[in-house]
Design an enzyme around this catalytic site. Structure first.
Site, PDB file in Angstrom:
ATOM      1  N   ALA A 110       0.761  -1.255   0.000  1.00 26.14           N
ATOM      2  CA  ALA A 110       0.000   0.000   0.000  1.00 26.14           C
ATOM      3  C   ALA A 110       0.792   1.307   0.000  1.00 26.14           C
ATOM      4  O   ALA A 110       0.261   2.344  -0.361  1.00 26.14           O
ATOM      5  CB  ALA A 110      -0.957   0.013   1.176  1.00 26.14           C
ATOM      6  N   LYS A 115      -3.456   4.145  -3.668  1.00 22.77           N
ATOM      7  CA  LYS A 115      -4.682   3.341  -3.861  1.00 22.77           C
ATOM      8  C   LYS A 115      -5.487   3.246  -2.563  1.00 22.77           C
ATOM      9  O   LYS A 115      -6.707   3.187  -2.597  1.00 22.77           O
ATOM     10  CB  LYS A 115      -4.340   1.940  -4.377  1.00 22.77           C
ATOM     11  CG  LYS A 115      -4.059   1.910  -5.871  1.00 22.77           C
ATOM     12  CD  LYS A 115      -2.597   1.949  -6.148  1.00 22.77           C
ATOM     13  CE  LYS A 115      -2.246   2.416  -7.528  1.00 22.77           C
ATOM     14  NZ  LYS A 115      -0.819   2.699  -7.663  1.00 22.77           N
ATOM     15  N   ASP A 178      -1.161  -4.017  -5.682  1.00 26.86           N
ATOM     16  CA  ASP A 178      -0.372  -3.119  -6.529  1.00 26.86           C
ATOM     17  C   ASP A 178       1.084  -3.541  -6.314  1.00 26.86           C
ATOM     18  O   ASP A 178       1.791  -2.973  -5.486  1.00 26.86           O
ATOM     19  CB  ASP A 178      -0.630  -1.671  -6.094  1.00 26.86           C
ATOM     20  CG  ASP A 178      -0.025  -0.666  -7.043  1.00 26.86           C
ATOM     21  OD1 ASP A 178       0.100  -0.975  -8.244  1.00 26.86           O
ATOM     22  OD2 ASP A 178       0.338   0.432  -6.587  1.00 26.86           O
ATOM     23  N   CYS A 231       3.280  -1.160 -12.525  1.00 30.13           N
ATOM     24  CA  CYS A 231       3.565   0.003 -13.372  1.00 30.13           C
ATOM     25  C   CYS A 231       4.749  -0.363 -14.266  1.00 30.13           C
ATOM     26  O   CYS A 231       5.689   0.404 -14.412  1.00 30.13           O
ATOM     27  CB  CYS A 231       3.821   1.251 -12.535  1.00 30.13           C
ATOM     28  SG  CYS A 231       5.162   1.083 -11.367  1.00 30.13           S
TER      29      CYS A 231
HETATM   30  C1  LIG Z   1       4.019  -0.227  -6.386  1.00 30.78           C
HETATM   31  S1  LIG Z   1       4.402  -0.022  -4.742  1.00 30.78           S
HETATM   32  C2  LIG Z   1       2.860   0.369  -4.038  1.00 30.78           C
HETATM   33  C3  LIG Z   1       2.312   1.723  -4.353  1.00 30.78           C
HETATM   34  C4  LIG Z   1       1.015   1.998  -3.629  1.00 30.78           C
HETATM   35  N1  LIG Z   1       0.038   0.968  -3.895  1.00 30.78           N
HETATM   36  C5  LIG Z   1       0.410   3.332  -3.951  1.00 30.78           C
HETATM   37  O1  LIG Z   1      -0.533   3.416  -4.731  1.00 30.78           O
HETATM   38  O2  LIG Z   1       0.839   4.343  -3.381  1.00 30.78           O
HETATM   39  C6  LIG Z   1       4.660  -1.645  -4.174  1.00 30.78           C
HETATM   40  C7  LIG Z   1       4.867  -1.802  -2.682  1.00 30.78           C
HETATM   41  O3  LIG Z   1       5.068  -3.198  -2.406  1.00 30.78           O
HETATM   42  C8  LIG Z   1       5.971  -3.320  -1.340  1.00 30.78           C
HETATM   43  N2  LIG Z   1       6.590  -4.662  -1.333  1.00 30.78           N
HETATM   44  C9  LIG Z   1       7.867  -4.995  -1.621  1.00 30.78           C
HETATM   45  N3  LIG Z   1       8.059  -6.312  -1.477  1.00 30.78           N
HETATM   46  C10 LIG Z   1       6.902  -6.841  -1.077  1.00 30.78           C
HETATM   47  C11 LIG Z   1       6.477  -8.152  -0.740  1.00 30.78           C
HETATM   48  N4  LIG Z   1       7.280  -9.187  -0.825  1.00 30.78           N
HETATM   49  N5  LIG Z   1       5.214  -8.314  -0.342  1.00 30.78           N
HETATM   50  C12 LIG Z   1       4.368  -7.267  -0.274  1.00 30.78           C
HETATM   51  N6  LIG Z   1       4.710  -6.012  -0.598  1.00 30.78           N
HETATM   52  C13 LIG Z   1       5.951  -5.791  -0.990  1.00 30.78           C
HETATM   53  C14 LIG Z   1       6.961  -2.205  -1.581  1.00 30.78           C
HETATM   54  O4  LIG Z   1       7.631  -1.857  -0.392  1.00 30.78           O
HETATM   55  C15 LIG Z   1       6.102  -1.096  -2.147  1.00 30.78           C
HETATM   56  O5  LIG Z   1       5.713  -0.185  -1.146  1.00 30.78           O
END
Ligand SMILES: C[S@@+](CC[C@H](N)C(=O)[O-])C[C@H]1O[C@@H](n2cnc3c(N)ncnc32)[C@H](O)[C@@H]1O
Length: 452
Positions: A110, A115, A178, A231
């Protein structure tokens, strides 16, 4: 901008005759977007007082607008949570799962909260939002954004998807995944994504995404909807992940995302799976926004388990200082059943909240405040959820005033008002608490949010 050769080769192979247009899209500036926070202000009212020139509506999100400003954010209306700065294509994710008031929503990856804050605006304070971020530092930023936007019904967790999955089985009506990705669609905005790009990295992300999606699927209710987004452009992180997921999870079906606004169908040919036409690709040469991938999945059946419910624990503690504060400052009361103490901090959890003990919960709802020696000090998080007509004492500064700038910078102000807690507002929208004592307004705007 110098794009990696290997990346360009791969895009050429993927896009074929579309490639030249795609490449040209890197010549233009990126689009800047803001999304109105309808928890605090209606779209119509925001348009009346927008600090930025509005260029156009974002077609796929009625609260989203293209703006001219290159660096939005340092504005009292931003500090008061009236809008969230968000890349226009990124606004396409949350609307896919069609969130309705009262639902239980999980945003699994998140931070920083684009989102989640969007999902919260669809919930309008009813139901539950679990907003999770695995990285602690990023989860703290998420908390700040959730609080700034005045969200009342969010629980912010700092767990891995596997840890969450042990607590929630078939629990959420809607899930947003996401996923962390190689960020190819954000090269214009995110120079790190550009510098760290490699095919190896693409595959590393793919290996991360597959188990995240599996965990997410287990937490979704039968009949529920889940959106998987990235993305990035690589098929390895997009169609591949969905194709494999559908083959391994026969209790899911893919739901078609309408190809309007310039959305493109998926690259299904590579997998010889026409179902993948149903996903959506947002490509920068076809619409006004960066690259994004969306897949909408519906769960047909599966297990459901009710998690343990949270019980208030204020029983033994004396919370008279809090009650005095409420009586003196607020025109409404809190439901005792939803008050939770953690150390000296008092929280107001969402209705029907699950038990928190097996998770690393950073914010179980609204932080109301903290018990200090002989007094209760209300928190910024509470003030951000309030409206002027819910409190007895208000101070309302205008956006252009010297006072509001000083307050956001952390200064105390001289003010001729009776002693007590005040809600500080900007043009009628809550910003923070402040306390007047002997003609001085003490500053309670959080240090982390102050302007330097
Ligand atoms: C694309 S970003 C999210 C952006 C966010 N949804 C927004 O709209 O502001 C993906 C997120 O997944 C987290 N992430 C990294 N590894 C992960 C894992 N193994 N499981 C879950 N989340 C993870 C990252 O730290 C990052 O904050």
């Amino acid at each position: 901008m110098r794009l990696p050769e290997k990346f360009l080769d791969r895009m050429k192979e993927l896009l074929k005759e579309e490639f030249d247009d795609f490449l040209k899209s890197y010549e233009g500036d990126r689009y800047q977007g803001i999304r109105v926070n309808t928890l605090k202000i209606s779209v119509e009212d925001f348009l009346e007082l927008s600090p930025y020139k509005i260029l156009d509506r974002v077609p796929w999100e009625e609260r989203g607008f293209y703006i001219e400003e290159e660096k939005p954010g340092k504005d009292p209306y931003h500090a008061a949570g009236l809008f969230y700065v968000q890349e226009p294509s990124a606004m396409s994710v949350a609307p896919q799962v069609q969130i309705k008031r009262g639902e239980k929503v999980l945003d699994l990856c998140a931070s920083p909260g684009g989102k989640s804050t969007q999902a919260a605006s669809y919930l309008q304070g009813e139901g539950l939002l679990v907003s999770n971020e695995i990285k602690l530092k990023r989860a703290q930023i998420l908390v700040q954004n959730i609080e700034r936007m005045g969200i009342k019904n969010a629980v912010v967790t700092n767990n891995s998807p596997e840890e969450l999955e042990r607590v929630f089985i078939g629990y959420f009506d809607k899930v947003i995944v996401d996923a962390p990705c190689s960020g190819e669609g954000m090269f214009k905005k995110d120079k790190d994504a550009l510098n760290y790009w490699s095919v190896e990295n693409v595959l590393n992300y793919q290996a991360m995404q597959r188990p995240i999606l599996r965990s997410a699927a287990n937490m979704l209710k039968p009949g529920g909807l889940m959106v998987y987004s990235t993305c990035t452009f690589s098929i390895e992180e997009n169609e591949y992940v969905i194709d494999e997921f559908l083959r391994e999870n026969k209790n899911f079906e893919i739901v078609n995302i309408e190809k309007k606004y310039g959305f493109r169908e998926g690259f299904y040919e590579v997998f010889n799976n026409p179902e993948l036409k149903k996903v959506a690709r947002l490509m920068p040469h076809r619409l006004k926004g960066e690259g994004h991938f969306l897949a909408l999945l519906k769960k047909l059946d599966g297990d459901v388990e009710e998690p343990k419910m949270l019980k208030s624990n204020i029983g033994k503690r004396d919370i008279d200082d809090f009650r005095r504060f409420v009586k003196d400052t607020l025109k409404f009361e809190f439901d005792d059943e939803r008050l939770i103490l953690r150390g000296d901090r008092l929280y107001y959890v969402p209705d029907d909240c699950f038990d928190l003990k097996d998770l690393n919960v950073l914010r179980p709802g609204i932080l109301l405040g903290e018990f200090k020696k002989n007094r209760f000090e209300p928190d910024y998080a509470l003030s951000a959820t309030l409206k002027m007509d819910e409190v007895y004492r208000n101070i309302n500064f205008t956006r252009d005033s010297e006072e509001i700038r000083k307050y956001i910078e952390g200064y105390t102000l001289n003010i001729d008002l009776e002693d007590g807690w005040y809600l500080i507002n900007v043009d009628g929208y809550s910003l923070s608490f402040g306390k007047v004592a002997k003609g001085v307004l003490k500053n309670y705007f959080p240090k982390a949010l102050r302007w330097q």
